[in-house]
Write an enzyme that holds these catalytic residues in place. Sequence first.
Site, PDB file in Angstrom:
ATOM      1  N   SER A 184       0.812  -1.443   0.180  1.00  0.00           N
ATOM      2  CA  SER A 184      -0.302   0.057  -0.416  1.00  0.00           C
ATOM      3  C   SER A 184       1.172   0.846  -0.212  1.00  0.00           C
ATOM      4  O   SER A 184      -0.155   2.406  -0.598  1.00  0.00           O
ATOM      5  CB  SER A 184      -0.517   0.028   1.681  1.00  0.00           C
ATOM      6  OG  SER A 184      -0.130  -0.181   2.543  1.00  0.00           O
ATOM      7  N   HIS A 212      -5.308  -3.309  -2.194  1.00  0.00           N
ATOM      8  CA  HIS A 212      -4.918  -2.324  -4.076  1.00  0.00           C
ATOM      9  C   HIS A 212      -4.628  -3.603  -4.594  1.00  0.00           C
ATOM     10  O   HIS A 212      -4.980  -2.432  -5.841  1.00  0.00           O
ATOM     11  CB  HIS A 212      -4.141  -1.972  -3.287  1.00  0.00           C
ATOM     12  CG  HIS A 212      -3.902  -0.873  -2.016  1.00  0.00           C
ATOM     13  ND1 HIS A 212      -4.173   0.252  -1.709  1.00  0.00           N
ATOM     14  CD2 HIS A 212      -3.194  -0.829  -0.565  1.00  0.00           C
ATOM     15  CE1 HIS A 212      -4.513   0.767  -0.777  1.00  0.00           C
ATOM     16  NE2 HIS A 212      -4.347  -0.083  -0.217  1.00  0.00           N
ATOM     17  N   LYS A 243     -12.150   0.737  -2.218  1.00  0.00           N
ATOM     18  CA  LYS A 243     -10.554   1.295  -2.922  1.00  0.00           C
ATOM     19  C   LYS A 243     -11.355   0.996  -4.967  1.00  0.00           C
ATOM     20  O   LYS A 243     -12.529   1.654  -4.536  1.00  0.00           O
ATOM     21  CB  LYS A 243      -9.420   0.629  -3.063  1.00  0.00           C
ATOM     22  CG  LYS A 243      -8.819   0.503  -1.494  1.00  0.00           C
ATOM     23  CD  LYS A 243      -7.493   0.334  -0.741  1.00  0.00           C
ATOM     24  CE  LYS A 243      -7.485  -0.431   0.264  1.00  0.00           C
ATOM     25  NZ  LYS A 243      -7.556   1.224   0.260  1.00  0.00           N
TER      26      LYS A 243
HETATM   27  N1  PMP Z   1      -5.508  -3.754   3.825  1.00  0.00           N
HETATM   28  C1  PMP Z   1      -4.899  -2.911   3.059  1.00  0.00           C
HETATM   29  C2  PMP Z   1      -3.808  -2.848   2.472  1.00  0.00           C
HETATM   30  C3  PMP Z   1      -5.262  -1.653   2.808  1.00  0.00           C
HETATM   31  O1  PMP Z   1      -4.721  -1.127   2.336  1.00  0.00           O
HETATM   32  C4  PMP Z   1      -6.322  -1.397   3.766  1.00  0.00           C
HETATM   33  C5  PMP Z   1      -6.943   0.518   2.785  1.00  0.00           C
HETATM   34  N2  PMP Z   1      -6.376   1.143   3.604  1.00  0.00           N
HETATM   35  C6  PMP Z   1      -6.859  -2.282   4.208  1.00  0.00           C
HETATM   36  C7  PMP Z   1      -6.836  -3.940   4.838  1.00  0.00           C
HETATM   37  C8  PMP Z   1      -8.478  -2.157   5.039  1.00  0.00           C
HETATM   38  O2  PMP Z   1      -9.743  -2.228   4.233  1.00  0.00           O
HETATM   39  P1  PMP Z   1     -11.072  -0.481   4.282  1.00  0.00           P
HETATM   40  O3  PMP Z   1      -9.989   0.238   4.272  1.00  0.00           O
HETATM   41  O4  PMP Z   1     -11.860  -1.940   3.871  1.00  0.00           O
HETATM   42  O5  PMP Z   1     -10.905  -1.177   5.934  1.00  0.00           O
END
Ligand code: PMP
Length: 395
Positions: A184, A212, A243
């Site tokens: 991320s 992602h 996303k």
């Molecule tokens: N896993 C990863 C790699 C993320 O980047 C994120 C969100 N930034 C999440 C899980 C969590 O997802 P959510 O926003 O749906 O809670």
Amino acid sequence: SIMDIFEKAYLYDLADKAREAGIYPYFRVIQSDQDTKVIMNGQKVLMLGSNSYLGLTNHPHVKKRAVKAIEKYGTGCAGSRFLNGTLDIHLELEDRLAALVGKEASLVFATGYQANLGAISAVASGKNDIIVTDKLDHASILDGIRLSFGKMVRYNHADMNHLEKVLKLHKNHPKVIVTDGIFSMDGDIANLPAITFLAEKYGARVIVDDAHAVGVLSADGGGTAKHFGLTEKADLVVGTFSKSLASVGGFVAGEKKVIDFIKHNARSLIFSASLPPGSAGSVMGALDIMEREPERIERLWENTTFMLDGFKKLGFNTGHAETPIIPVIVGDDYQCFRMWKMLEEANIFVNPTVSPAVPKGQALIRTSFMATHKKDELQYALDKFEETGKQLGII
Ligand code: PMP
């Protein structure tokens, strides 16, 4: 005397100091929908910090399906999936998501964060279990491990030799490797061929967090495992709706038997209310568009290539980025804040990332791109990056 438990809050001055210095970059207020341009302080700002990779959060069809779902099912389920909160559209959505990532079954959660909490803590609920993670894995994976009864061991980012050492060291334990599909912050893709090979060699299972990567990797948006032709070998795939899929929520997909186990053991599912109908409807709409308009993913990659090439030609360091997440490595924390500020003055929204979120001297401006960014918007961004980069002596 006993200290007031609020003492730490009263003493906390990090945010205040940044606000006073005019370099506080968080909780910025947006007054519009999430598009390539957003309104902030009444002004149009170019958005280079959104996770809406396919640009679907304001798509008419997606909005229509959300509204229709609200009209039919109301605004909330008033309960957990476990009891009164399971709707027929939840099940329909689960079938579509399982098919998308090439798995037998899936289970929908209220957020991606909760999907990781639930899946990891349920799978690694044994005291003898080992969870093997990449050092750059997302916070929600770490939090899932904290709720599990297993033990966490970490390997250096993308270091497959280190991963093998760790697996060898714990060869007599039940094990699972958990990795981001696309990382991320760094925007690189996990080496799933090597990870799944080592998993097989040492008898470990694999969980891929494709937050992602869904809607980004593989021509149909099916994610990292599909991209590598390894859907059979990635045992569980976690995804989010926050996303590419234009809403909020998450899922885990895998073998029917394992998903059923998670369904009856994930506390973040059982003790929390289910995904609201409007969100379920939005995701259905986003999946419709993804199926109907595969050219969106193509455009996302055209924009990605344009920006990766553009940054590199200007002499910026983008690390190992190879996806729509492109970090521009600035180095010094202070320089990073200055660059962020200058870009903000040019009406560009980016996310500065400084230590301890990244190692000292590796401060970066995180940019991310959408299928809907237009060439002139991207060129404007490159021009402003060039201007500010030169002014600060970064390039
Ligand atoms: N896993 C990863 C790699 C993320 O980047 C994120 C969100 N930034 C999440 C899980 C969590 O997802 P959510 O926003 O749906 O809670």
